[in-house]
Design a protein around this motif. Sequence first.
Motif, short mmCIF file in Angstrom:
data_model
loop_
_atom_site.label_atom_id
_atom_site.label_comp_id
_atom_site.label_asym_id
_atom_site.label_seq_id
_atom_site.Cartn_x
_atom_site.Cartn_y
_atom_site.Cartn_z
N ALA A 1 54.57 50.02 64.26
CA ALA A 1 55.52 50.26 65.33
C ALA A 1 54.86 51.02 66.48
N TRP A 2 54.02 51.98 66.13
CA TRP A 2 53.29 52.75 67.13
C TRP A 2 52.35 51.84 67.92
N ALA B 1 52.54 48.61 68.30
CA ALA B 1 53.33 47.64 69.07
C ALA B 1 53.84 48.25 70.36
N ASN B 2 53.94 49.57 70.38
CA ASN B 2 54.43 50.28 71.55
C ASN B 2 53.34 50.55 72.58
N ARG B 3 52.09 50.17 72.25
CA ARG B 3 50.95 50.44 73.11
C ARG B 3 50.33 49.13 73.58
N ARG B 4 49.84 49.13 74.82
CA ARG B 4 49.09 47.98 75.33
C ARG B 4 47.62 48.19 74.97
N PHE C 1 53.63 59.76 68.74
CA PHE C 1 54.68 58.77 68.49
C PHE C 1 55.68 59.30 67.46
N LYS D 1 58.05 61.58 69.08
CA LYS D 1 59.04 60.87 69.90
C LYS D 1 60.16 60.29 69.06
N ILE D 2 59.84 59.82 67.84
CA ILE D 2 60.89 59.25 66.99
C ILE D 2 61.49 60.32 66.07
#
Length: 322
Positions: free
Chosen positions: A24-25, A27-30, A95, A98-99
């Motif tokens: 998930a982490w 996937a949240n990054r480019r 991350f 943040k969650i």
Amino acid sequence: MQVVPRQGGGAVAGLGAAERVTEAWLANRRLSEHTRAAYRRDVAGWLAWCGAQEKDPLRASFLDVNAYARGLEARKLAATTVARKLSGLSSWYDFLVKIRAVEANPVGGADRPYVSRDHSATVGLTPGEVDALLVAAARAGERSRAVITVLADLGLRVGELVGLDLSDVGWERGHRTVRFVGKGGRPRRRVLTADAAEALDRYLAVRTSGDGRTSGDGRTSGDGPLFVTSSGGRLDRHAVFRLVRRLASEAGIPAADRLSPHSLRHAFATAARSEGVPLEDVQDAMGHADPRTTRRYDRDRHNLDRDPAYMIAAARARRAGP
């Protein structure tokens, strides 16, 4: 992230939950696939250490991170490697903050190894050595010549090179260009030099698709990877790494067994600055967010011949006249 008890009284995050959080982490990054793989290994290494120490990673403190870092250093890992691993781990914990899985990032207060921005462990190449490598590449075949020429003339990262597709090569405003996704997921474009364009065209004329067919006319329309193996698969970074070392050995370049595709990137920056290309232009070409990173790539930056005092004195002499 589920926390499950371990025998002996400790607790660690469930492996499956940790992997899901990591994905998930990411996937949240480019990020490039290479960077994603490195981050996965960094987090997995930390979780394995926590498991061995019976530490819950959700309750880890900066003291735990310090102990982990000292353990990495005891394995004789370079300071840059340890710093990179901790940087990836810090991003993972950011991350989690943040969650709301953790209250604070334990890496934030950890003692990270000092890494000088003036230092780079990459072995560089002189302009003469780059020329010799290009000669060896031309003897090795059209694909080798194209790969080495593009790396040398554009200073691309190896991940950017092997990620190129046929459709990424084209023409823009009279320039032969190549488009790619750079570090951080930023779309970029660069011009191809005459040598790089010729090398690509010669390669495309004999490029096989895996079923024996060739492009024939050097065209770059269509889908699929630009650089392919004999079976038609995408050329990977490991193959390019081996190619650079093999060709360097054939060219008689010292330290050939310690070179990498990144050596050509360093050589590009040094040569550009030596030829008087402004720092900001080299920075833009290399896709660096911070000019200090570009300066680190410039191996000739401490050359006394480039001391600006000479330029100032020369200008003063011109103003004074005969």
